[in-house]
Design a protein around this motif. Sequence first.
Motif, PDB file in Angstrom:
ATOM      1  N   HIS A 403     -14.159 -10.399  16.862  1.00 45.23           N
ATOM      2  CA  HIS A 403     -15.403 -10.307  16.094  1.00 45.23           C
ATOM      3  C   HIS A 403     -16.405  -9.332  16.703  1.00 45.23           C
ATOM      4  CE1 HIS A 403     -14.117 -13.940  13.935  1.00 45.23           C
ATOM      5  NE2 HIS A 403     -13.809 -14.462  15.111  1.00 45.23           N
ATOM      6  N   CYS A 406     -18.739  -6.878  14.660  1.00 46.95           N
ATOM      7  CA  CYS A 406     -19.713  -7.361  13.681  1.00 46.95           C
ATOM      8  C   CYS A 406     -21.043  -6.650  13.898  1.00 46.95           C
ATOM      9  CB  CYS A 406     -19.912  -8.864  13.814  1.00 46.95           C
ATOM     10  SG  CYS A 406     -18.440  -9.822  13.400  1.00 46.95           S
ATOM     11  N   ASP A 410     -25.424 -13.234  14.134  1.00 42.78           N
ATOM     12  CA  ASP A 410     -25.865 -14.378  13.330  1.00 42.78           C
ATOM     13  C   ASP A 410     -25.460 -15.682  14.008  1.00 42.78           C
ATOM     14  OD1 ASP A 410     -26.844 -15.494  10.643  1.00 42.78           O
ATOM     15  OD2 ASP A 410     -24.831 -16.356  10.823  1.00 42.78           O
ATOM     16  N   ASP A 412     -25.462 -18.760  12.884  1.00 44.05           N
ATOM     17  CA  ASP A 412     -24.658 -19.683  12.067  1.00 44.05           C
ATOM     18  C   ASP A 412     -23.185 -19.305  12.106  1.00 44.05           C
ATOM     19  OD1 ASP A 412     -26.685 -21.352  11.241  1.00 44.05           O
ATOM     20  OD2 ASP A 412     -27.221 -20.078   9.551  1.00 44.05           O
ATOM     21  N   THR A 413     -22.934 -18.024  11.964  1.00 44.06           N
ATOM     22  CA  THR A 413     -21.548 -17.547  11.922  1.00 44.06           C
ATOM     23  C   THR A 413     -20.865 -17.670  13.273  1.00 44.06           C
ATOM     24  OG1 THR A 413     -22.178 -15.965  10.201  1.00 44.06           O
ATOM     25  CG2 THR A 413     -20.076 -15.584  11.336  1.00 44.06           C
ATOM     26  N   HIS A 414     -21.610 -17.415  14.334  1.00 39.99           N
ATOM     27  CA  HIS A 414     -21.009 -17.316  15.673  1.00 39.99           C
ATOM     28  C   HIS A 414     -21.561 -18.382  16.630  1.00 39.99           C
ATOM     29  CE1 HIS A 414     -19.424 -13.499  14.271  1.00 39.99           C
ATOM     30  NE2 HIS A 414     -20.652 -13.074  13.998  1.00 39.99           N
ATOM     31  N   LYS A 505     -26.775 -28.166  10.748  1.00 37.08           N
ATOM     32  CA  LYS A 505     -27.321 -26.991  11.397  1.00 37.08           C
ATOM     33  C   LYS A 505     -28.553 -27.316  12.231  1.00 37.08           C
ATOM     34  CE  LYS A 505     -25.509 -23.828   7.917  1.00 37.08           C
ATOM     35  NZ  LYS A 505     -25.817 -22.820   6.880  1.00 37.08           N
TER      36      LYS A 505
END
Length: 610
Positions: A403, A406, A410, A412-414, A505
């Motif tokens: 990844h 990228c 972010d 949330d993604t990572h 989250k």
Amino acid sequence: MDEVEASDMSGDEEYSDSGQGAMIMATVIHKALENKKKGLQKDYDWIVHQLSQDNMDAQIFYRWLKSLRYCTTDINHKCESLVNATLKIKWIDREESLLDLYIGWLADLVTVHTSFYLDPCLRMLINHFMSSNDSRELTVGENQSFDIFGNKQVHRAMQTVLHLVPSSQTRLIPILTHYFPSEYKPLDQYVYYVSNLLRLTVYAPGLRSQILELTVHKLVKVDVEVSRDSINKINQIFADDEMQFDVDLEMNDSNSADKLAVLPRDLQQIANLADKLDLSMSIFLSYISIICYQQGKFDQSAASLLFTDLLTAFDTIILPTHDICHIQFYLFVTCSYDEEFVKQMLHLCWNKFEDTNVPAVLRQTSVAYIASFVARAKFVPLRIINTCIEIFCTWIHRYLDEHGNCTTADIDTHCLFYSACQCLFYMIVFKHENLMADEEGKKLLNRGGLQRIVTSKLNPLRFCMPILVKFFAAITSEHELVYCYTIIESNKREQLPTALFGGDKQLTRDINNQLDTFFPFDPYLLSRSAKTIEPLYQSWDDNLNSNAACTKNQQEENEDDDDYLSSDALSPYDCMNSFSPGFGISPARAMMQNYYRARSHSNSMNDDKF
């Protein structure tokens, strides 16, 4: 009932010559039970009334129990009131011969009428788990035996029942769960119940795993109510009043109430809960020690079997529970007994982190346990520390391989990547002196690819806790491992968006768009049980890294970073509180105090410890 029978039933013969009297009474009971079957209740009700009398003297007690044992087969499921009357008799404080007689009556009852009266007998015995017949105060300490755990007479009876009716073990757990006192019950009831539960596992090893899970589950419920912030407030009030918040082991001492009177009502409840948890943890840790050390020698077999059960409770109950402060330390202490236990605990957490079927929040928690454990446990060998650093670096680099291109960093993604990085930085901050003093550790840090991690497009320094980043930067710069300050300054100039998120989250970030900062082995706050933990625990030393921090702070002295510390952003001190919000020797508190002292006194450092 004629006068001869009634007169004989109140006779005053000694035990030695009352056998004939007991036989006569047995005849009377038999006749009353036969009449009851015919619908004639009077004699039966009279017997129930006599058995319900308070303060039955020893002789009458002996005669009734002796005669009832003669009539066990005459009793049926419709004699519940008679059986209940016998179960309410005060028997625990009786002399040995009467105690044996009563336990014999229970044994007859559960073997002859298992389906009808096993559960009532178990409930009666378990109800006694909330009290003690020992005149001594419950204490815990070194060189103790299982005599400190619970009511010996009750356990004699329970052991007899479990031996005679093996199927009773399947009925026991639901009853134990039902009778477990609420966390708001009196301190003595709660603590005695925990003690008796643990003693039960000694002669019912088949139930140990379930009993330990039940105990841990109930202690977790107390722990989540006893927040670090609340204990901080309590200690501050006591400090202002020149008192100290401490568990009073004399559980009926009026001094405890006097101490709590200075607290607001809501904090009085928290203090009471902390008392329960502290004393329960002391007992739990003593129990673990006694199992693992037989006659002063470590028993590898017994300890390994116990650890398996404790690790199961950790996996199923502790790991999924976020932001608890104390109960997890039972595993911390147990791991200190054997290096193999350390490996098993770390292996469990790492496997859970790598399992893609596990929810992200639980995976984050798992690596937080690894990092916090490795950082705080004095007994973890350096080679295991090296191994943990290496597997974290390997996983992070593998993630970057997949990844790293990228364009957007972010959270949330990572989130897993950032959690792994934060844990890696945390371990290095705590253990860098050990690592740099060891040739293998030094080589590991140099080949660990920290520069690639820090300078990657995913920018982990942006999302990790600021005070941790500050110290990681100072340490790695001093040892010429990686230079972080250019990235840190760039991140400072960026205005991070502030937003609130719902659901899972909430555990991923705070309002400053940073990672959750739960490190489960942050300082332990309960004074009594802490005595077992303190010798094993690495506290944050105020002088640790002070030179590195001062060097960088002096470099920054003329830099204007007040804009970063102001506006709507959280201050480093606020971030510090989320990192280690407890009182005592908190690493983040020490970090922040180091930082501000260095800014105010660039050429001197206060040597006090926090």
